[in-house]
Design a protein around this motif. Structure first.
Motif, mmCIF file in Angstrom:
data_model
loop_
_atom_site.group_PDB
_atom_site.id
_atom_site.type_symbol
_atom_site.label_atom_id
_atom_site.label_comp_id
_atom_site.label_asym_id
_atom_site.label_seq_id
_atom_site.Cartn_x
_atom_site.Cartn_y
_atom_site.Cartn_z
ATOM 1 N N ARG A 21 46.721 45.495 36.426
ATOM 2 C CA ARG A 21 47.743 46.097 37.291
ATOM 3 C C ARG A 21 47.054 46.698 38.504
ATOM 4 O O ARG A 21 46.055 47.408 38.372
ATOM 5 C CB ARG A 21 48.494 47.190 36.519
ATOM 6 C CG ARG A 21 49.681 47.782 37.238
ATOM 7 C CD ARG A 21 50.790 46.781 37.424
ATOM 8 N NE ARG A 21 51.310 46.236 36.170
ATOM 9 C CZ ARG A 21 52.234 45.299 36.091
ATOM 10 N NH1 ARG A 21 52.730 44.790 37.216
ATOM 11 N NH2 ARG A 21 52.647 44.862 34.930
ATOM 12 N N CYS A 22 47.548 46.382 39.689
ATOM 13 C CA CYS A 22 46.929 46.877 40.915
ATOM 14 C C CYS A 22 46.957 48.398 40.953
ATOM 15 O O CYS A 22 48.026 49.013 40.820
ATOM 16 C CB CYS A 22 47.632 46.295 42.136
ATOM 17 S SG CYS A 22 46.884 46.803 43.715
ATOM 18 N N GLY A 26 50.620 48.780 42.242
ATOM 19 C CA GLY A 26 51.300 48.535 40.977
ATOM 20 C C GLY A 26 51.644 47.095 40.699
ATOM 21 O O GLY A 26 52.175 46.779 39.620
ATOM 22 N N PRO A 28 50.923 43.039 39.839
ATOM 23 C CA PRO A 28 49.969 42.449 38.885
ATOM 24 C C PRO A 28 48.592 42.248 39.520
ATOM 25 O O PRO A 28 48.478 41.810 40.658
ATOM 26 C CB PRO A 28 50.623 41.102 38.541
ATOM 27 C CG PRO A 28 52.079 41.325 38.777
ATOM 28 C CD PRO A 28 52.160 42.252 39.942
ATOM 29 N N ASP A 34 41.773 45.071 38.709
ATOM 30 C CA ASP A 34 43.029 45.806 38.850
ATOM 31 C C ASP A 34 43.412 45.975 40.309
ATOM 32 O O ASP A 34 43.643 47.084 40.799
ATOM 33 C CB ASP A 34 42.904 47.173 38.164
ATOM 34 C CG ASP A 34 42.910 47.038 36.645
ATOM 35 O OD1 ASP A 34 43.807 46.359 36.113
ATOM 36 O OD2 ASP A 34 42.008 47.595 36.008
ATOM 37 N N CYS A 36 45.845 43.605 43.323
ATOM 38 C CA CYS A 36 46.593 42.400 43.642
ATOM 39 C C CYS A 36 45.903 41.683 44.801
ATOM 40 O O CYS A 36 45.024 42.243 45.466
ATOM 41 C CB CYS A 36 48.033 42.744 44.004
ATOM 42 S SG CYS A 36 48.215 43.677 45.555
#
Length: 239
Positions: A21-22, A26, A28, A34, A36
């Protein structure tokens, strides 16, 4: 309690239990980190910089003006990122917020960057004073140096270079104040035999005052070549 080494032990388990999770938006995460793809694209790479101190420059140059006037006590510097958005947010969360996920992401990003310098014989993280270490719980430079040492197949010592006195936070000082602040703050542990070529590892290089003081101490201890490895290099305060 010293949290040294906490970036690694639970990595495989966390990847199994939780999806990437970025940490910034937030979304993916992608490519095993972590972050995007959009946030990863914004990371400020330090492609055009001084060969001696890694200062970001508007155009490629062998040396910046400051290094031409006053060469630093190290041979060469490697800082693959510039200290700016969004890396600065991850770094702040790691260094001051105890966010080990951010630290793990930064370490992985660093490992993926090509190293432009000859491999040293030993990595030495910039040490924290024991009072600061108790307060923070871990040394951010050591936590970044551990995975880099494994990745590069290099030995690492966290006990060879010591900070013998506490210092004020460098962030509130100008360049002159930073140099005075760290003068005499470091020492090589008695009885330690150092190799001919070492690299000092830190998270962020700003004016280079701390790294310069470490390099001088190592040179006086007989090290022939000292390089600087930093995750990120701050731009010149003069812009």
């Amino acid at each position: 309690m010293d949290k040294a080494g906490l970036l690694q032990p639970w990595h495989a388990l966390s990847r199994w239990l939780l999806p990437l999770r970025c940490l910034l938006c937030g979304a993916p995460g992608e490519q095993g980190v972590d972050l995007c793809a959009a946030c990863a694209t914004e990371l400020p790479r330090n492609r055009s910089c001084c060969a001696r101190c890694a200062l970001p420059l508007p155009a490629p140059a062998a040396l910046c003006g400051e290094c031409q006037r006053h060469a630093p006590p190290w041979q060469a510097a490697w800082a693959p990122f510039r200290y700016g958005w969004p890396l600065d947010r991850l770094e702040s969360r790691f260094k001051f917020g105890g966010d080990l996920a951010a630290g793990r992401t930064l370490a992985m990003l660093w490992r993926r960057e090509p190293m432009p310098l000859p491999k040293p014989d030993l990595l030495l993280p910039v040490p924290l004073h024991r009072a600061r270490l108790r307060q923070r719980g871990y040394n951010q430079a050591l936590e970044l140096a551990r995975p880099m040492a494994r990745h590069c197949g290099l030995p690492l010592r966290h006990d060879a270079l010591l900070r013998r006195r506490g210092t004020a936070a460098q962030t509130e000082l100008d360049a002159v104040g930073r140099r005075r602040n760290v003068r005499g703050a470091f020492v090589v542990r008695a009885g330690v035999a150092l190799p001919a070529h070492v690299a000092i590892v830190d998270d962020v290089m700003t004016t280079g005052a701390t790294l310069a003081e470490c390099a001088r101490v190592l040179k006086r201890a007989g090290v022939a070549r000292v390089d600087v490895w930093a995750l990120a290099r701050a731009p010149s305060p003069r812009g």
